[in-house]
Enzyme design. Structure first.
Site, PDB file in Angstrom:
ATOM      1  N   ASP A  10       1.982  63.015  10.523  1.00 33.69           N
ATOM      2  CA  ASP A  10       2.344  62.372  11.559  1.00 33.69           C
ATOM      3  C   ASP A  10       0.153  62.144  11.859  1.00 33.69           C
ATOM      4  O   ASP A  10       0.273  61.760  12.928  1.00 33.69           O
ATOM      5  CB  ASP A  10       2.977  62.534  12.511  1.00 33.69           C
ATOM      6  CG  ASP A  10       4.864  62.819  12.068  1.00 33.69           C
ATOM      7  OD1 ASP A  10       4.613  61.376  12.282  1.00 33.69           O
ATOM      8  OD2 ASP A  10       4.810  63.095  11.741  1.00 33.69           O
ATOM      9  N   HIS A  12      -1.214  59.095  12.053  1.00 30.08           N
ATOM     10  CA  HIS A  12      -1.029  57.750  12.923  1.00 30.08           C
ATOM     11  C   HIS A  12      -2.615  56.984  13.052  1.00 30.08           C
ATOM     12  O   HIS A  12      -2.634  56.996  14.611  1.00 30.08           O
ATOM     13  CB  HIS A  12      -0.459  57.902  14.274  1.00 30.08           C
ATOM     14  CG  HIS A  12       1.282  58.508  13.773  1.00 30.08           C
ATOM     15  ND1 HIS A  12       1.871  56.777  14.556  1.00 30.08           N
ATOM     16  CD2 HIS A  12       1.975  59.734  13.920  1.00 30.08           C
ATOM     17  CE1 HIS A  12       3.001  57.974  14.138  1.00 30.08           C
ATOM     18  NE2 HIS A  12       2.721  59.205  13.980  1.00 30.08           N
ATOM     19  N   ASP A  64       3.947  57.648   7.554  1.00 27.47           N
ATOM     20  CA  ASP A  64       2.982  58.295   8.858  1.00 27.47           C
ATOM     21  C   ASP A  64       1.545  58.455   8.344  1.00 27.47           C
ATOM     22  O   ASP A  64       0.836  58.872  10.066  1.00 27.47           O
ATOM     23  CB  ASP A  64       3.671  58.824  10.863  1.00 27.47           C
ATOM     24  CG  ASP A  64       4.785  57.978  10.836  1.00 27.47           C
ATOM     25  OD1 ASP A  64       4.944  57.372   9.785  1.00 27.47           O
ATOM     26  OD2 ASP A  64       5.564  58.184  11.393  1.00 27.47           O
ATOM     27  N   ASN A  70       8.034  56.277   8.496  1.00 28.98           N
ATOM     28  CA  ASN A  70       8.798  54.441   8.966  1.00 28.98           C
ATOM     29  C   ASN A  70       7.286  54.052   9.892  1.00 28.98           C
ATOM     30  O   ASN A  70       8.374  53.083   9.330  1.00 28.98           O
ATOM     31  CB  ASN A  70       9.264  55.117   9.774  1.00 28.98           C
ATOM     32  CG  ASN A  70       9.296  56.312  11.304  1.00 28.98           C
ATOM     33  OD1 ASN A  70       9.021  57.115  11.311  1.00 28.98           O
ATOM     34  ND2 ASN A  70       9.249  55.555  12.387  1.00 28.98           N
ATOM     35  N   HIS A  71       6.199  54.969   9.659  1.00 32.00           N
ATOM     36  CA  HIS A  71       5.752  53.389  10.229  1.00 32.00           C
ATOM     37  C   HIS A  71       4.356  52.116   9.322  1.00 32.00           C
ATOM     38  O   HIS A  71       4.216  51.536   9.698  1.00 32.00           O
ATOM     39  CB  HIS A  71       4.431  54.014  11.117  1.00 32.00           C
ATOM     40  CG  HIS A  71       5.173  54.667  12.596  1.00 32.00           C
ATOM     41  ND1 HIS A  71       4.808  53.767  13.982  1.00 32.00           N
ATOM     42  CD2 HIS A  71       5.942  55.416  13.124  1.00 32.00           C
ATOM     43  CE1 HIS A  71       5.578  54.290  14.651  1.00 32.00           C
ATOM     44  NE2 HIS A  71       6.085  55.602  14.748  1.00 32.00           N
ATOM     45  N   HIS A  82      10.189  63.152   5.682  1.00 30.14           N
ATOM     46  CA  HIS A  82      10.371  62.258   6.930  1.00 30.14           C
ATOM     47  C   HIS A  82      11.349  61.466   7.201  1.00 30.14           C
ATOM     48  O   HIS A  82      11.240  59.889   6.725  1.00 30.14           O
ATOM     49  CB  HIS A  82       9.075  61.559   6.388  1.00 30.14           C
ATOM     50  CG  HIS A  82       8.082  60.409   8.058  1.00 30.14           C
ATOM     51  ND1 HIS A  82       7.544  60.928   8.291  1.00 30.14           N
ATOM     52  CD2 HIS A  82       9.123  59.591   8.476  1.00 30.14           C
ATOM     53  CE1 HIS A  82       6.569  60.653   9.768  1.00 30.14           C
ATOM     54  NE2 HIS A  82       7.518  59.536   9.523  1.00 30.14           N
ATOM     55  N   HIS A 129       7.522  63.743  10.869  1.00 27.81           N
ATOM     56  CA  HIS A 129       8.389  62.533  11.286  1.00 27.81           C
ATOM     57  C   HIS A 129       7.866  63.125  13.063  1.00 27.81           C
ATOM     58  O   HIS A 129       7.777  62.357  14.133  1.00 27.81           O
ATOM     59  CB  HIS A 129       9.622  61.833  11.247  1.00 27.81           C
ATOM     60  CG  HIS A 129      10.612  61.204  12.299  1.00 27.81           C
ATOM     61  ND1 HIS A 129       9.388  59.374  12.543  1.00 27.81           N
ATOM     62  CD2 HIS A 129      11.157  61.148  12.747  1.00 27.81           C
ATOM     63  CE1 HIS A 129      10.972  58.722  13.402  1.00 27.81           C
ATOM     64  NE2 HIS A 129      11.769  60.089  13.578  1.00 27.81           N
ATOM     65  N   HIS A 152       7.236  64.859  16.046  1.00 31.38           N
ATOM     66  CA  HIS A 152       5.714  64.732  16.234  1.00 31.38           C
ATOM     67  C   HIS A 152       5.844  66.460  17.656  1.00 31.38           C
ATOM     68  O   HIS A 152       4.277  66.829  17.497  1.00 31.38           O
ATOM     69  CB  HIS A 152       5.619  63.782  17.845  1.00 31.38           C
ATOM     70  CG  HIS A 152       5.249  63.026  16.795  1.00 31.38           C
ATOM     71  ND1 HIS A 152       4.660  61.761  16.886  1.00 31.38           N
ATOM     72  CD2 HIS A 152       5.150  61.828  15.660  1.00 31.38           C
ATOM     73  CE1 HIS A 152       3.888  60.961  16.891  1.00 31.38           C
ATOM     74  NE2 HIS A 152       5.076  60.884  15.666  1.00 31.38           N
TER      75      HIS A 152
END
Length: 681
Positions: A19, A21, A59, A127-128, A216, A244, A246
């Protein structure tokens, strides 16, 4: 879990992170670069610790379609830290064409003779940044094709998933790595229940392999099926890397039922102002030798500090009946923010890349008090905090009857770990909306869940045809059902409602959305594979309109009251008129994007008089134009394109006209028309 020795030639050294991002809040002037700074620190740590490879748990990007700036920054960092002449000290034993069959180049990047890779990066999608659109591609596909990332764990079959592991060996240590990119939690939950998820294992010496699984999905239970219980996973696994979620819980947690460890690295950047994001961010150095492993926590020094405090005004010395209470509450909160800012300054890591502006969040229970202006309060700290606009969150305690709880219940509730959602979900908003509307406005044919999923695909992944295709598909299914039932007219409404409830009970919404997305993908593929008919139609009509220009002077469309459309020189060419050399008053505009050029020139009943007036010559009118005004009618000779004489005449006409094109202006006044220079003969 014994402690492996450092610098052991048989030991794997793997940097684990999830993650990241990249691109989160990239347009924010204060926080726009946070994700890239943290990602660079992760790669620096991997390089300093001489990692065999970097393992990412999904992610990597915050957006499904990252901006060019974010994608360029990611590729620049990967090229800087992952390329080099250092040899790879381990073997890859499994079939690369199977592990990477979803990629155009189904090989590991360090095995490519055209690339020099010193530290490989292996990643699943989250998922992002999950695959979508034509070709079912995502950002990781681009990085894999560029030779910067090894993308694994992608599955295209949503009915049955079979995971083939990546097999590594370093000396006597053998690692069996499974990966599964993000799948909708409800669908994956159902697949696990129906035993449709299987993991392949090496046939020989199965007990010698250290088995890892990178996943994830939701770990915490949001609803009955909106998460993946740890008990669903196979018990032969040794370690689960869970993405996933955080909150950083990177220390391996033992699952006594399945007999494996679970490590949750958490995110490297705060994407929500929730309690789980306040936990200090870490990544892990995973050391494996034989069946023993150790996860070494490494704190991230460049992460923006984040502090949160809960305030209950009713438990303070402030008096709500004081006439000056509003200023006192604001002064009290200002003092709290100052205290948190002093704490942030004291706990600064000293790394020059760590931001000095901290994230501060005050969650204030103002029950019995009046709230002050959040924006005015945030302006006091605009140069000292990174989030002045959402520095304060006001909320009230929900009124309700308190139930007496036993000591056992209090003890159980104390052990429950609070979880916070990053943001409101689109599908939940759709369901809540249709649940609150009047009875006459509720969905009668479609289901709320199916509509919510379709709207989510449209919002998150720009799948523009998802909603319309879902409506068409569900309408078709309902019509087929009514035909089978042979329902009378007075029972149609009841049958439709009954059939809708049956579909909800059988939980067919996921299949309907999947079929609608499949149709939307196929439609987009067809539209992109074939050029748009509108473009060809507009070009052809422009060429045809130029070839119909005559040389007569006063024979425009309204010359001497004549109603027929002739090939005059101007669009309104009466006597003395200075037309625009065949230019139309309005451009030809296609009204339907899916029409072909043959449909565009369909015959109209209004052209019957025109055909008779021209001595039997066949005319075709453009059906996409308004027929109320004769000036807007474009006439085209119906000549056989394969006739030699007609084609030669048309070629001569085109040679005369194509070199004299001008700019057409939409104006009825002769003064606004720019005359074109005359050509010398």
């Amino acid at each position: 879990m014994a402690r492996p020795k450092d610098d052991d030639p048989d030991m794997f050294r793997i940097i684990v992170a999830t993650d990241i991002h990249l691109g989160y809040m990239e347009k924010d002037p204060a926080r726009g670069n946070d994700s890239l700074v943290s990602f660079e620190e992760i790669l620096e740590i991997a390089s300093k610790n001489n990692a065999d490879f970097v393992l990412l748990g999904g992610d990597l990007f915050h957006e499904n379609k990252p901006s060019r700036r974010t994608l360029h920054g990611c590729m620049a960092l990967l090229r800087k830290y992952c390329m080099g002449d250092k040899p790879i000290q381990y073997e890859f034993l499994s079939d690369q064409s199977v592990n990477f069959d979803h990629c155009q180049f189904p090989t590991l990047n360090y095995d490519d003779p055209n690339l020099n890779i010193s530290m490989p990066v292996l990643s699943i999608h989250g998922n992002h940044d999950d695959p979508t659109g034509q070709g079912n591609l995502c950002s990781l596909d681009i990085l894999h094709t560029a030779g910067l990332v090894n993308y694994f764990g992608k599955t295209s079959n949503l009915e049955k998933i079979q995971l083939s592991p990546l097999l590594f060996q370093k000396g006597t240590t053998k690692v069996c790595l499974y990966g599964l990119g993000s799948v909708r939690d409800e669908r994956l939950h159902r697949m696990f229940v129906h035993k449709n998820v299987t993991m392949l294992r090496p046939k020989e010496n199965q007990e010698d392999w250290f088995n890892m699984f990178v996943v994830h999905q939701n770990r915490s239970k949001h609803s009955a099926t909106n998460y993946i219980p740890e008990q669903f996973l196979d018990d032969f696994l040794d370690l689960i890397i869970w993405g996933h979620e955080h909150e950083c819980r990177i220390d391996p947690e033992w699952n006594g039922i399945q007999n494996f460890y679970v490590s949750q690295p958490g995110s490297s950047v705060a994407t929500s102002l929730s309690e789980g994001e306040t936990v200090k961010k870490h990544i892990g150095l995973l050391q494996i030798k034989g069946k023993d492993f150790m996860m070494k926590k490494i704190p991230l020094e460049t992460v923006r500090p984040f502090y949160m405090e809960d305030i209950v005004l009713g438990e303070t010395s402030l008096n709500p009946d004081d006439h000056n209470v509003l200023k006192k509450v604001e002064a009290f909160c200002t003092e709290k923010v100052e205290t948190l800012l002093d704490k942030a300054a004291m706990e600064h890591t000293g790394n020059r890349k760590q931001p000095t502006k901290a994230l501060i969040r005050l969650r204030i229970d103002y029950t019995g008090f009046e709230p002050f202006s959040i924006h005015r309060f945030g302006q006091k700290f605009v140069d000292r905090v990174a989030n002045p606009k959402d520095l304060v969150l006001f909320h009230r305690r929900k009124a309700g009857v308190k139930k007496e709880e036993s000591g056992a219940d209090n003890e159980l509730l104390a052990k429950i770990r609070p979880q916070s959602l990053d943001s409101a979900r689109v599908e939940d908003m759709v369901r809540d909306y249709f649940g609150q509307v009047e009875e006459t406005s509720k969905l009668q044919l479609l289901t709320e869940k199916g509509m919510g999923d379709a709207v989510k695909e449209y919002v998150d992944k720009e799948e523009r045809e998802a909603i319309s295709e879902l409506v068409k598909y569900q309408l078709q299914k309902t019509q087929d059902h009514l035909k089978v039932r042979n329902a009378s007219e007075d029972r149609i409404d009841k049958e439709v409602t009954h059939y809708r409830e049956e579909r909800k009970k059988r939980k067919e919404e996921d299949e309907e959305v999947a079929e609608a997305l499949k149709r939307a993908h196929s439609m987009r593929s067809q539209s992109e594979d074939h050029p748009c008919d509108d473009d060809r139609m507009s070009l052809d009509s422009d060429e045809e309109s130029r070839t119909t220009r005559g040389r007569g002077r006063g024979r425009g469309s309204r010359s001497r009251g004549a109603k027929e459309t002739t090939r005059g020189r101007g669009s309104r060419g009466g006597r003395g008129s200075r037309g625009g050399r065949g230019q139309m008053k309005e451009p030809v505009i296609a009204t339907n994007g899916n029409r072909s050029i043959l449909d565009a020139f369909a015959s109209s009943s209004s052209s019957a008089s025109q055909r008779s007036a021209r001595g039997g010559n066949k005319r075709k009118t453009y059906s996409g134009m308004d027929m109320s005004d004769d000036d807007d009618v474009v006439t085209i000779d119906d000549e056989d394109p394969f006739d030699i004489s007609s084609s030669s005449r048309k070629q001569k006409s085109q040679r005369k006209t194509t070199s004299r094109r001008g700019v057409a202006f939409d104006s009825d006044s002769d003064d606004d028309i720019i005359p074109l220079p005359k050509r010398r003969r």
